[in-house]
Design a protein around this motif. Sequence first.
Motif, PDB file in Angstrom:
ATOM      1  N   SER A  51      56.425 -61.158  66.158  1.00  0.00           N
ATOM      2  CA  SER A  51      57.597 -60.458  66.575  1.00  0.00           C
ATOM      3  C   SER A  51      58.781 -60.164  65.318  1.00  0.00           C
ATOM      4  CB  SER A  51      58.566 -61.089  67.797  1.00  0.00           C
ATOM      5  OG  SER A  51      59.146 -62.117  67.515  1.00  0.00           O
ATOM      6  N   GLN A  52      59.384 -58.868  65.512  1.00  0.00           N
ATOM      7  CA  GLN A  52      60.241 -58.479  64.330  1.00  0.00           C
ATOM      8  C   GLN A  52      61.392 -57.868  65.123  1.00  0.00           C
ATOM      9  OE1 GLN A  52      58.893 -57.275  60.418  1.00  0.00           O
ATOM     10  NE2 GLN A  52      57.054 -57.569  61.114  1.00  0.00           N
ATOM     11  N   VAL A  53      62.620 -58.001  64.809  1.00  0.00           N
ATOM     12  CA  VAL A  53      63.880 -57.402  65.434  1.00  0.00           C
ATOM     13  C   VAL A  53      64.926 -56.720  64.304  1.00  0.00           C
ATOM     14  CG1 VAL A  53      65.929 -57.581  67.027  1.00  0.00           C
ATOM     15  CG2 VAL A  53      63.587 -59.111  67.339  1.00  0.00           C
ATOM     16  N   VAL A  54      65.111 -55.575  64.419  1.00  0.00           N
ATOM     17  CA  VAL A  54      66.353 -54.798  64.047  1.00  0.00           C
ATOM     18  C   VAL A  54      67.518 -54.980  64.741  1.00  0.00           C
ATOM     19  CG1 VAL A  54      67.179 -52.759  62.858  1.00  0.00           C
ATOM     20  CG2 VAL A  54      64.848 -53.472  62.460  1.00  0.00           C
ATOM     21  N   GLY A  55      68.645 -55.549  64.321  1.00  0.00           N
ATOM     22  CA  GLY A  55      69.629 -55.906  64.885  1.00  0.00           C
ATOM     23  C   GLY A  55      70.729 -54.607  64.573  1.00  0.00           C
ATOM     24  N   LEU A  56      71.305 -53.723  65.184  1.00  0.00           N
ATOM     25  CA  LEU A  56      72.057 -52.813  64.835  1.00  0.00           C
ATOM     26  C   LEU A  56      73.252 -53.106  65.363  1.00  0.00           C
ATOM     27  CD1 LEU A  56      71.530 -50.054  63.405  1.00  0.00           C
ATOM     28  CD2 LEU A  56      71.495 -48.857  65.660  1.00  0.00           C
ATOM     29  N   LEU A  77      71.492 -54.164  60.636  1.00  0.00           N
ATOM     30  CA  LEU A  77      71.726 -53.039  59.827  1.00  0.00           C
ATOM     31  C   LEU A  77      73.212 -52.610  60.668  1.00  0.00           C
ATOM     32  CD1 LEU A  77      68.738 -50.892  59.775  1.00  0.00           C
ATOM     33  CD2 LEU A  77      69.992 -51.805  58.027  1.00  0.00           C
ATOM     34  N   ALA A  78      74.169 -51.748  59.813  1.00  0.00           N
ATOM     35  CA  ALA A  78      75.415 -51.521  60.431  1.00  0.00           C
ATOM     36  C   ALA A  78      74.855 -49.833  61.244  1.00  0.00           C
ATOM     37  CB  ALA A  78      76.479 -51.087  59.450  1.00  0.00           C
TER      38      ALA A  78
END
Length: 236
Positions: A51-56, A77-78
């Motif tokens: 699993s991979q997550v982008v946290g915005l 990421l902002a």
Amino acid sequence: MTPSDPDHLEQVRDELDVLSGMVPLAEQQLIELGCGNARLARSLVQRFAGSQVVGLEVDEVQHARNLAEPQDRIQFLAGSAQAVPFPDASFDGALMLKSLHHVPLQFMDAALQEVARVLRPGAWLYVSEPIYGGALNEIVRLFNDEGVVRPAAQVALDRALATDAWAPAGERRFAQPVRYASWEEFAQRMLYPTFADHGITPALAERVKAAFMPHLGPEGARFVRPMHVRLLRRRA
């Protein structure tokens, strides 16, 4: 039982157990919108292989803290939910954990449209929102009354489901145990968060403290936070 009566809801300490019971998480490309400290995402990538997550995150202070604690398979990421910096059909699933009601009212529909845009056909959106009720809410609403924005988030989800982008895929209510070791911890976490200025005056702080202190015992102050999960599926 009513939505404002959390005492009869099942208590769930780790919301990842709820999430994993509703959707597949291994080998998934995920995005969390309004990730905060990314506690659940950090646990998710450790527990589910591939699993991979982008946290915005829109809060600059919290985003800087996240960048200072990098973790494999999480990208921080902002950015805001209403302007997701990814191309169409990039993700298998999306998370909004206690974050939709923080989106400005005028942008809630745009945010849900953006999530639909970046999800692949058949992908899911897991929205977990606090229910407006319970003893903790009675204290918090003294300085941060969310009696408008929380129902507005649910209405925004209803509007999204009325479009051809989304289909309902599940729903659940539960209660999360919450503990504060002291008044000082409560004040630091709740009165003075990095993402909001609640306009806390000395008089208001004393009023909130007076409401909090009767709940404080030798093991801290214990509450339950009632939660409402709605799962949406991106139509093909």
